[in-house]
Scaffold this active site. Structure first.
Site, PDB file in Angstrom:
ATOM      1  N   CYS A  75       0.866  -1.180   0.000  1.00  0.00           N
ATOM      2  CA  CYS A  75       0.000   0.000   0.000  1.00  0.00           C
ATOM      3  C   CYS A  75       0.900   1.226   0.000  1.00  0.00           C
ATOM      4  CB  CYS A  75      -0.854  -0.024   1.264  1.00  0.00           C
ATOM      5  SG  CYS A  75      -1.827   1.465   1.527  1.00  0.00           S
ATOM      6  N   CYS A 189      -0.775   3.853  -6.370  1.00  0.00           N
ATOM      7  CA  CYS A 189      -1.729   3.258  -5.443  1.00  0.00           C
ATOM      8  C   CYS A 189      -1.879   1.828  -5.923  1.00  0.00           C
ATOM      9  CB  CYS A 189      -3.073   3.978  -5.503  1.00  0.00           C
ATOM     10  SG  CYS A 189      -4.378   3.102  -4.600  1.00  0.00           S
TER      11      CYS A 189
HETATM   12  N1  DGL Z   1      -4.058   0.604  -1.872  1.00  0.00           N
HETATM   13  C1  DGL Z   1      -3.739   1.777  -1.170  1.00  0.00           C
HETATM   14  C2  DGL Z   1      -2.519   2.484  -1.734  1.00  0.00           C
HETATM   15  O1  DGL Z   1      -1.706   1.883  -2.374  1.00  0.00           O
HETATM   16  C3  DGL Z   1      -4.753   2.695  -0.570  1.00  0.00           C
HETATM   17  C4  DGL Z   1      -6.175   2.723  -0.973  1.00  0.00           C
HETATM   18  C5  DGL Z   1      -7.025   3.397   0.084  1.00  0.00           C
HETATM   19  O2  DGL Z   1      -7.289   2.723   1.095  1.00  0.00           O
HETATM   20  O3  DGL Z   1      -7.383   4.576  -0.057  1.00  0.00           O
HETATM   21  O4  DGL Z   1      -2.330   3.640  -1.523  1.00  0.00           O
END
Ligand code: DGL
Length: 264
Positions: A75, A189
């Site tokens: 993440c 993301c």
């Molecule tokens: N998958 C996450 C990232 O890479 C975050 C998504 C979220 O929870 O807003 O930033």
């Protein structure tokens, strides 16, 4: 005794699967635990203080429960804000997710690149620092989109978004000065590679989208080189809360080899 300790992947939701998939391909015998903080989702609209407090505490509980040999924070939001806190708190190797600005700068011909992440990620000084260090001669246009995160979660549950809705979510990026010259977009993301086909269509096939998934897989393989793997163990998905959204995901999780589902 065979080492049964898993590699633990952590994200707010399903985005980390875009990191788990290339790792599973490279290390097919590695036992995998995938954790989605469904009780905290989404992270991208939270404050730095909330994420910096929540993520290390949760990973501490997870490390105790699953005894991982390595943790991947799959993440960008959690990594750009909390990676140092997690490393300081835990005695387990931690691999974070860094926006792929360096490879984007290496690829770009127009020297205009986009960085598409959550709102929390794109405002991090860490991202500005990467842009200054590795893309100093590029114009780097940043945009945070909570809509794309929601669309990616829904897509994994079986509801693929329309190209028009993805184009709408990109409008805030494309309206910025010089955006018409962008030839590479960094998916900063981990949710966004789950929408790669739609992103390519929404930009008429003119822009390359890149992410850090394959690089992270190589890093994990390097850090676990020479380690023993047990005979095939089922992959496990863990939610911090079960809700209507998580209930729709069992089939998708099984496609990633995550056949056991449990709640923390
Ligand atoms: N998958 C996450 C990232 O890479 C975050 C998504 C979220 O929870 O807003 O930033």
């Amino acid at each position: 005794m065979t080492d049964r300790r898993p590699i633990l992947f952590f994200d707010s939701g399903m985005g980390g699967l875009s990191v788990l998939a290339p790792t599973a391909k490279l290390l097919p015998r590695a036992p995998l635990v995938y954790v989605a903080d469904s009780a905290g989702f989404p992270y991208g609209t939270r404050s730095e203080a909330e994420i910096a407090a929540r993520v290390p505490a949760l990973l501490g509980r997870l490390a105790e429960r699953y005894d991982p040999r390595l943790i991947v924070i799959a993440c960008n939001t959690a990594s750009t804000i909390a990676l140092q806190h997690v490393r300081a708190a835990l005695d387990v190797p931690i691999v974070g997710t860094v926006p792929a600005i360096k490879p984007a700068a290496e690829l770009s011909r127009t020297r205009v690149i986009g960085v598409l992440g959550t709102e929390a990620t794109v405002r991090q000084p860490y991202v500005a620092d990467l842009a200054a260090r590795f893309a100093g001669d590029c114009t780097v246009i940043r945009h945070g989109s909570a809509e794309l995160v929601e669309l990616a979660e829904a897509a994994l549950g079986g509801a693929r978004p329309s190209i028009a809705s993805v184009r709408d979510a990109l409008a805030g990026l494309m309206a910025q000065d010089r955006a018409g010259e962008i030839d590479v977009i960094v998916n900063a993301c981990t949710h966004f590679p789950l929408l790669e086909d739609e992103l390519v269509s929404a930009t008429d096939g003119k822009i390359r989208f890149i992410d850090g998934g394959a690089g992270i897989a190589r890093r994990v393989a390097y850090l676990t080189e020479g380690q023993e793997w047990p005979a095939a163990l089922p992959g496990r998905a863990v939610f911090t809360e079960r809700n209507a959204r998580t209930e729709s995901l069992a089939a998708a999780l099984a496609r990633f080899g995550l056949n056991e589902i449990e709640t923390l």
